[in-house]
Design a protein around this motif. Sequence first.
Motif, short mmCIF file in Angstrom:
data_model
loop_
_atom_site.label_atom_id
_atom_site.label_comp_id
_atom_site.label_asym_id
_atom_site.label_seq_id
_atom_site.Cartn_x
_atom_site.Cartn_y
_atom_site.Cartn_z
N GLU A 46 0.83 -1.22 0.00
CA GLU A 46 0.00 0.00 0.00
C GLU A 46 0.86 1.26 0.00
O GLU A 46 0.56 2.25 0.67
N ARG A 47 1.95 1.23 -0.77
CA ARG A 47 2.81 2.41 -0.89
C ARG A 47 2.94 2.84 -2.35
O ARG A 47 3.93 3.45 -2.74
N TRP A 48 1.93 2.54 -3.14
CA TRP A 48 2.00 2.76 -4.58
C TRP A 48 1.52 4.14 -5.01
O TRP A 48 1.84 4.59 -6.11
N HIS A 49 0.79 4.83 -4.17
CA HIS A 49 0.18 6.10 -4.56
C HIS A 49 1.25 7.09 -5.01
O HIS A 49 2.21 7.38 -4.30
N GLY A 50 1.06 7.62 -6.22
CA GLY A 50 1.99 8.56 -6.81
C GLY A 50 3.19 7.91 -7.46
O GLY A 50 4.03 8.61 -8.05
N ARG A 51 3.29 6.59 -7.36
CA ARG A 51 4.46 5.90 -7.92
C ARG A 51 4.05 4.83 -8.94
O ARG A 51 4.85 4.44 -9.79
N VAL A 52 2.83 4.33 -8.82
CA VAL A 52 2.28 3.33 -9.75
C VAL A 52 0.89 3.82 -10.15
O VAL A 52 0.13 4.30 -9.31
N SER A 53 0.55 3.67 -11.40
CA SER A 53 -0.77 4.14 -11.84
C SER A 53 -1.87 3.27 -11.22
O SER A 53 -1.66 2.09 -10.92
N PRO A 54 -3.06 3.85 -11.00
CA PRO A 54 -4.17 3.07 -10.46
C PRO A 54 -4.49 1.83 -11.28
O PRO A 54 -4.81 0.78 -10.72
N ALA A 55 -4.37 1.92 -12.58
CA ALA A 55 -4.67 0.76 -13.43
C ALA A 55 -3.68 -0.37 -13.15
O ALA A 55 -4.05 -1.55 -13.08
N ARG A 56 -2.39 0.01 -13.05
CA ARG A 56 -1.39 -1.01 -12.77
C ARG A 56 -1.60 -1.61 -11.38
O ARG A 56 -1.40 -2.79 -11.16
N ALA A 57 -1.96 -0.77 -10.40
CA ALA A 57 -2.21 -1.27 -9.05
C ALA A 57 -3.35 -2.29 -9.05
O ALA A 57 -3.27 -3.35 -8.39
N ASP A 58 -4.41 -1.98 -9.83
CA ASP A 58 -5.52 -2.92 -9.95
C ASP A 58 -5.06 -4.23 -10.59
O ASP A 58 -5.49 -5.32 -10.17
N ALA A 59 -4.19 -4.12 -11.58
CA ALA A 59 -3.71 -5.32 -12.25
C ALA A 59 -2.88 -6.20 -11.31
O ALA A 59 -2.96 -7.43 -11.33
N VAL A 60 -2.08 -5.55 -10.46
CA VAL A 60 -1.26 -6.31 -9.49
C VAL A 60 -2.16 -7.04 -8.50
O VAL A 60 -1.97 -8.24 -8.23
N ARG A 61 -3.15 -6.34 -7.99
CA ARG A 61 -4.05 -6.98 -7.01
C ARG A 61 -4.81 -8.14 -7.65
O ARG A 61 -5.00 -9.19 -7.02
N ALA A 62 -5.25 -7.96 -8.90
CA ALA A 62 -5.97 -9.02 -9.59
C ALA A 62 -5.06 -10.22 -9.82
O ALA A 62 -5.47 -11.38 -9.62
#
Length: 355
Positions: A46-62
Amino acid sequence: MGDTGTGGDDRSGTGGQRAGGGRPTSRDVARRAGVSQAAVSLVLRERWHGRVSPARADAVRAAARELGYRPNQAARSLRLGRSRTVLVVVPAAPNEFFARVHAGASGVAAAADVGVVLYPSPGGLGRAPDPFASASATLDGVLASSMAVETLEQLSEGGLPLVMLDSEPLSGPAAATVNPDIAAGTGLVVDHLLALGHRRFAHVAADVPSWTFGVRARVLRDRLADAPGARLLARERGPLTVAGGLAAAGRALAATPRPTALVCDDDTMAAGACKAVRRMGLRVPEDVSVTGFDDLALATAVEPELTTVRLPAEELGAAGLRALLDVLAGRPGGTTVLPVDLVRRGSTAPPPATA
């Protein structure tokens, strides 16, 4: 980073299975999501904000859900310097008391989801070698039982929080201390024997230079000095073994006049003292009363059963672990004293009339 994946060719199997079998890793998640392993770490922490795009974050969680990936918490804790593991240090000599201390500490640790590593110190009461090349990197704190402060020098020098059990209150590097009430326990023994009519005492003492045995010797001496007509005829030292108690008690019984009460530093030595009495053709308790300390299983295995001080070993370990958790949480340490009891059994009686 772009927002597109790397394609299906790099994806490993489904349902938590890697292409080669085995537990999925962060690399598998990265491949499936089309991102770097660093991005996976940022998202799952949960340290991705501002460093990874929301779309990529969703892809990682999926991808993590699809693969059934779970982070390796042990490895992560070591990297972060928080292993949630404590070291319990006890003297190396086998002793039921320390086994019970460990059991009490382990119970509290399990409830708090903290691991316990038991380390029997080969250094005894001297300087102990560091059990790990870099203990501060793999441990959160140390709980040490019945040891001289010098024994923990190397660990404390590494900055590990230290809680001491059955040791001099808040001495040296200790952040907190938890002790059974040794002084009160010794006082209970002396008062019991004085009430029975004993005035001639001998101390069968542990040949161990530690705080706890020093307290027993001091309280015994001071209580008898205040009791009219009472005398401490001998103080004989020996190892904390049956043989040690046998030899020390044999020397004490050679005093003139002969003592009518042998006050022993622990139950093991008291068992040896009972043997010494019998070998001299005397009886326990008709001719000589014998007392122990700790209330080990041995106390009821000998005949007659030992009058002894019951120490709360399990609670000592539990209270020590709770004190260490408090220190790790930033709460102030201190000294906790636990109550003890005198268990009256068949090894004590009034002195013989000839005394």
